[in-house]
Design a protein around this motif. Structure first.
Motif, short mmCIF file in Angstrom:
data_model
loop_
_atom_site.label_atom_id
_atom_site.label_comp_id
_atom_site.label_asym_id
_atom_site.label_seq_id
_atom_site.Cartn_x
_atom_site.Cartn_y
_atom_site.Cartn_z
N GLU A 1 0.79 -1.17 0.03
CA GLU A 1 -0.31 0.09 0.00
C GLU A 1 0.95 1.06 -0.19
O GLU A 1 1.59 1.29 0.76
CB GLU A 1 -0.92 0.04 1.20
N LEU A 2 0.77 2.07 -0.94
CA LEU A 2 1.66 3.24 -1.15
C LEU A 2 0.84 4.45 -0.51
O LEU A 2 -0.27 4.78 -1.03
CB LEU A 2 1.93 3.61 -2.63
N CYS A 3 1.34 5.28 0.28
CA CYS A 3 0.82 6.51 1.10
C CYS A 3 1.38 7.52 0.36
O CYS A 3 1.86 7.72 -0.71
CB CYS A 3 1.06 6.45 2.58
N TRP A 4 0.79 8.86 0.67
CA TRP A 4 1.15 10.11 0.19
C TRP A 4 2.47 10.32 0.18
O TRP A 4 3.18 10.83 -0.82
CB TRP A 4 0.32 11.10 0.81
N GLU A 5 3.16 9.98 1.36
CA GLU A 5 4.58 10.19 1.39
C GLU A 5 5.31 9.42 0.39
O GLU A 5 6.16 9.82 -0.18
CB GLU A 5 5.11 10.10 2.78
N ASP A 6 4.85 8.14 0.25
CA ASP A 6 5.63 7.56 -1.05
C ASP A 6 5.47 8.08 -2.48
O ASP A 6 6.27 8.03 -3.22
CB ASP A 6 5.02 5.88 -1.00
N PHE A 7 4.18 8.56 -2.74
CA PHE A 7 4.03 9.22 -3.77
C PHE A 7 4.61 10.53 -3.89
O PHE A 7 5.42 10.57 -4.98
CB PHE A 7 2.46 9.48 -3.97
N LEU A 8 5.01 11.02 -2.92
CA LEU A 8 5.74 12.52 -3.06
C LEU A 8 7.34 12.05 -3.45
O LEU A 8 7.86 12.73 -4.45
CB LEU A 8 5.73 13.00 -1.64
N GLU A 9 7.88 10.93 -2.87
CA GLU A 9 9.17 10.71 -3.10
C GLU A 9 9.31 9.98 -4.33
O GLU A 9 10.18 10.68 -5.46
CB GLU A 9 9.46 9.59 -2.15
N VAL A 10 8.03 9.45 -5.05
CA VAL A 10 8.27 8.89 -6.48
C VAL A 10 8.16 10.30 -7.32
O VAL A 10 8.91 10.40 -8.40
CB VAL A 10 7.42 8.06 -6.56
N PHE A 11 7.26 10.93 -6.91
CA PHE A 11 6.98 12.26 -7.88
C PHE A 11 7.97 13.20 -7.84
O PHE A 11 8.52 13.86 -8.99
CB PHE A 11 5.62 12.88 -7.67
N GLU A 12 8.61 13.57 -6.63
CA GLU A 12 9.78 14.45 -6.72
C GLU A 12 10.86 13.78 -7.71
O GLU A 12 11.90 14.82 -8.24
CB GLU A 12 9.99 14.72 -5.17
N ALA A 13 11.38 12.47 -7.31
CA ALA A 13 12.21 11.98 -7.93
C ALA A 13 12.14 11.90 -9.52
O ALA A 13 13.26 12.40 -10.42
CB ALA A 13 12.59 10.62 -7.67
N ARG A 14 10.96 12.05 -10.03
CA ARG A 14 10.68 12.09 -11.50
C ARG A 14 10.85 13.56 -12.10
O ARG A 14 11.43 13.82 -13.02
CB ARG A 14 8.96 11.52 -11.72
N VAL A 15 10.48 14.54 -11.17
CA VAL A 15 10.49 15.64 -11.77
C VAL A 15 11.89 16.06 -11.67
O VAL A 15 12.42 16.95 -12.55
CB VAL A 15 9.70 16.66 -10.61
N LEU A 16 12.60 15.88 -10.70
CA LEU A 16 14.04 16.33 -10.52
C LEU A 16 14.78 15.70 -11.89
O LEU A 16 15.69 16.32 -12.27
CB LEU A 16 14.72 15.94 -9.14
N LEU A 17 14.48 14.34 -12.19
CA LEU A 17 15.20 13.75 -13.08
C LEU A 17 15.00 14.47 -14.48
O LEU A 17 16.02 14.60 -15.35
CB LEU A 17 15.12 12.31 -13.04
N THR A 18 13.78 14.63 -14.75
CA THR A 18 13.50 15.13 -16.08
C THR A 18 14.00 16.64 -16.37
O THR A 18 14.28 16.93 -17.35
CB THR A 18 11.84 15.02 -16.34
N ASP A 19 13.78 17.34 -15.14
CA ASP A 19 14.26 18.69 -15.20
C ASP A 19 15.80 18.73 -15.31
O ASP A 19 16.46 19.75 -16.21
CB ASP A 19 14.02 19.61 -13.92
N SER A 20 16.46 17.77 -14.63
CA SER A 20 18.05 17.72 -14.77
C SER A 20 18.30 17.46 -16.47
O SER A 20 19.31 18.17 -16.90
CB SER A 20 18.70 16.93 -13.87
N PHE A 21 17.56 16.50 -17.08
CA PHE A 21 17.84 16.11 -18.35
C PHE A 21 17.62 17.19 -19.29
O PHE A 21 18.40 17.63 -20.24
CB PHE A 21 17.09 14.91 -18.81
N TYR A 22 16.56 17.97 -19.07
CA TYR A 22 16.51 19.21 -20.14
C TYR A 22 17.49 20.10 -19.86
O TYR A 22 17.78 20.73 -20.83
CB TYR A 22 15.02 19.79 -19.45
N ARG A 23 18.01 20.53 -18.76
CA ARG A 23 19.03 21.39 -18.68
C ARG A 23 20.11 21.03 -19.28
O ARG A 23 20.91 21.71 -19.75
CB ARG A 23 19.26 21.85 -17.33
N GLN A 24 20.36 19.57 -19.22
CA GLN A 24 21.54 18.97 -19.94
C GLN A 24 21.43 19.24 -21.38
O GLN A 24 22.47 19.70 -21.90
CB GLN A 24 21.83 17.40 -19.67
#
Length: 343
Positions: A83-106
């Motif tokens: 069972e994934l809680c809101w905190e689990d989702f936040l970790e997943v979501f923030e990792a996804r955002v940071l990774l895609t933003d980093s690749f755009y800047r690259q």
């Protein structure tokens, strides 16, 4: 589990060329679509019988999903959907955002462009995702959305990062699906700007593509925060998304299932953290100066995946066993108030 036919076959159809991957893929999409719910427990024998295979490929598929964190192995009890809680989702979501933003800047720093040889396939995936989103068919939407973003990730030219982003997206769907299934209708609720992203990529408009992805992510977190009754203040990357996304205000149509009233003082007025206290001050993250949510996209849609055969629905009685609550542990480190007489 829903399938491709009317239930006239005794088992889901599994192609024999790769049983391990086929079974793992079928179960993964069951969990992503919310048909295999959190807390469901099952054994290797049950999965082998369900798909009409031997225990070996069934066990290998379950072990693979367990190694990916998508199943939890229970000693002498088989496997359980976590069972994934809101905190689990936040970790997943923030990792996804940071990774895609980093690749755009690259890409921007190198003035490089993605490989566009996959653009026709990406456009086909986008069209399928839009049809599923507008039809509000969650079972199909999950597959279409995942495959569209797999194609987008492939443009990065880094297979490991693409695989990691896909793993994060699977978990995002596992969290989102139960809330979306509880909605009376999904048509017109989910994000459907996939073709706009394809057009931006095809036009070599990296800044525009980055903005659309940020709008998509901003829409996603607003939608799920509303459905889960959570505050956006816990989203640490919100400022990063609103900095890039279009700031035109637009009310969010999806309300929390359990609305959270603003905190109030003893006098009954709204506390300093409420909307009224922000008049004349800097807007909170994700809001404009009038206190209304800022638009991350034309709010009214989200999500999507590829059209693949779905395994047949299995009655809840098959996967309905939940683990019993563990007995409370005795407190440790505390002296016994009634010790036995010493020897």
């Amino acid at each position: 589990m829903s399938g491709t036919g009317a239930g006239d076959t005794p088992h889901p159809v599994i192609h024999r060329n790769s049983l391990r991957e086929q079974i793992a893929g079928a179960l993964r999409e069951e969990m992503m679509a919310g048909r295999l719910e959190a807390g469901r427990n099952f054994t290797v024998k049950e999965i082998a019988e369900l798909y009409g295979v031997s225990a070996t490929p069934a066990r290998e598929a379950l072990v693979d999903l367990g190694a990916q964190g998508l199943l939890r192995a229970e000693h002498h009890r088989g496997f359980t959907v976590p069972e994934l809680c809101w905190e689990d989702f936040l970790e997943v979501f923030e990792a996804r955002v940071l990774l895609t933003d980093s690749f755009y800047r690259q890409f921007s720093t190198r003035r490089a462009l993605p490989d566009l040889t996959r653009l026709p396939s990406l456009r086909r995936r986008a069209d399928a995702a839009v049809r599923a989103a507008r039809a509000g068919n969650l079972d199909v939407m999950v597959g279409c959305d995942r495959r569209f973003w797999q194609e987008v990730s492939a443009l990065l030219g880094n297979r490991r990062i693409g695989d990691y982003l896909d793993w994060l997206r699977v978990q995002s769907w596992m969290f989102a699906a139960p809330y979306l299934r509880a909605m009376p209708a999904l048509g017109g609720v989910c994000w459907d700007r996939h073709p706009d992203l394809v057009d931006a990529i095809g036009a070599h408009d990296l800044a525009g593509a980055h903005r659309i992805i940020c709008e998509y992510n901003l829409f996603t977190v607003r939608l799920l925060a509303g459905l889960a009754g959570q505050s956006l203040e816990s989203v640490s990357v919100l400022g990063l998304l609103t900095e890039v996304a279009d700031g035109e205000p637009l009310p969010v149509p999806v309300k929390p299932r359990a609305p959270q009233p603003p905190a109030r003082t003893a006098s009954g007025t709204e506390s300093a953290s409420g909307a009224g206290s922000r008049a004349g001050s800097a807007p909170a993250p994700g809001e404009d100066r009038s206190g209304r949510p800022r638009r991350g996209d034309e709010i009214g849609r989200e999500l999507g995946l590829g059209l693949v055969p779905q395994p047949r629905w299995v009655p809840h009685t098959r996967f309905g066993r939940r683990l019993p609550e563990p007995p409370p542990e005795a407190p440790r480190g505390r002296p016994d108030p009634h010790p036995a007489p010493g020897r």
